[in-house]
Design an enzyme around this catalytic site. Structure first.
Site, short mmCIF file in Angstrom:
data_model
loop_
_atom_site.label_atom_id
_atom_site.label_comp_id
_atom_site.label_asym_id
_atom_site.label_seq_id
_atom_site.Cartn_x
_atom_site.Cartn_y
_atom_site.Cartn_z
N CYS A 27 -7.03 2.61 -2.61
CA CYS A 27 -5.63 2.24 -2.41
C CYS A 27 -5.13 1.47 -3.63
CB CYS A 27 -5.50 1.45 -1.11
SG CYS A 27 -3.79 1.22 -0.55
N ALA A 28 -4.71 0.22 -3.46
CA ALA A 28 -4.21 -0.58 -4.58
C ALA A 28 -5.34 -1.31 -5.30
CB ALA A 28 -3.17 -1.58 -4.08
#
Length: 188
Positions: A108-109
């Site tokens: 994800c991030a």
């Protein structure tokens, strides 16, 4: 026994963290969930509390951990991903694990911490859209997970199962990854 360390703070994405821990443990891989907050109880991005196994200040130096663990995992979620990126201990851990040629996995991030550590230069990687500078690596937005040497990156909640199974495979348990995928009816 294969052991991996998951570094985590408040605001972690619950599915990404817990799916990964669950599937790795099904593969008999020890996962130590390690809080970087100084507290064992962590609140996820969607207000689910989880108790970490250990605190980063109690597990030893990065070089000692690189000898004890086969890899490090960074789940996404906000503000977990920025917390990990901005924590110099986390950056030291991923750089040390990279030097020791251990697995570094981020979803994800969270690849933003790998980017800050300088570990994405010249390799294929992915992330949640707009979380890393796409010019900092050979950015892939057409796949669920990317394996580039010892670096594994993935895009988000929808790719968490693929991320975990890829991690199991890259840790040397391809047959177990296939058995788990079949048992959980993944891609049927």
């Amino acid at each position: 026994m294969t052991k991996v360390l998951m570094l985590i703070s408040n605001g972690f994405e619950e599915v990404e963290a817990l799916c990964t821990v669950d599937l790795l443990r099904r593969a008999d891989i020890q996962v130590d969930v390690c809080s970087v907050t100084g507290e064992k109880i962590l609140k996820g991005a969607h207000k689910i509390n989880v108790e970490a196994d250990c605190l980063i200040e109690n597990i030893g130096r990065a070089d000692e951990c690189a000898e004890m663990y086969d890899g490090v995992i960074l789940p996404g979620g906000m503000p977990n991903s920025t917390n990990l990126r901005d924590d110099e201990r986390v950056i030291s851990f991923v750089q040390t694990f990279a030097s020791a040629e251990k697995i570094m996995a981020a979803i994800c991030a969270a690849p933003m911490a790998l980017e800050k550590a300088g570990l994405l230069k010249g390799i294929e990687a992915t992330s949640y859209p707009d979380c890393i500078d796409e010019t900092s690596c050979i950015y892939r937005d057409d796949v669920k997970s990317v394996v580039s040497g010892k670096v594994i990156t993935s895009r988000g909640v929808g790719t968490a199962i693929d991320f975990a199974l890829t991690l199991i495979t890259e840790l040397g348990y391809a047959d177990k990854a296939k058995q788990i995928a079949k048992a959980i009816l993944y891609n049927c």
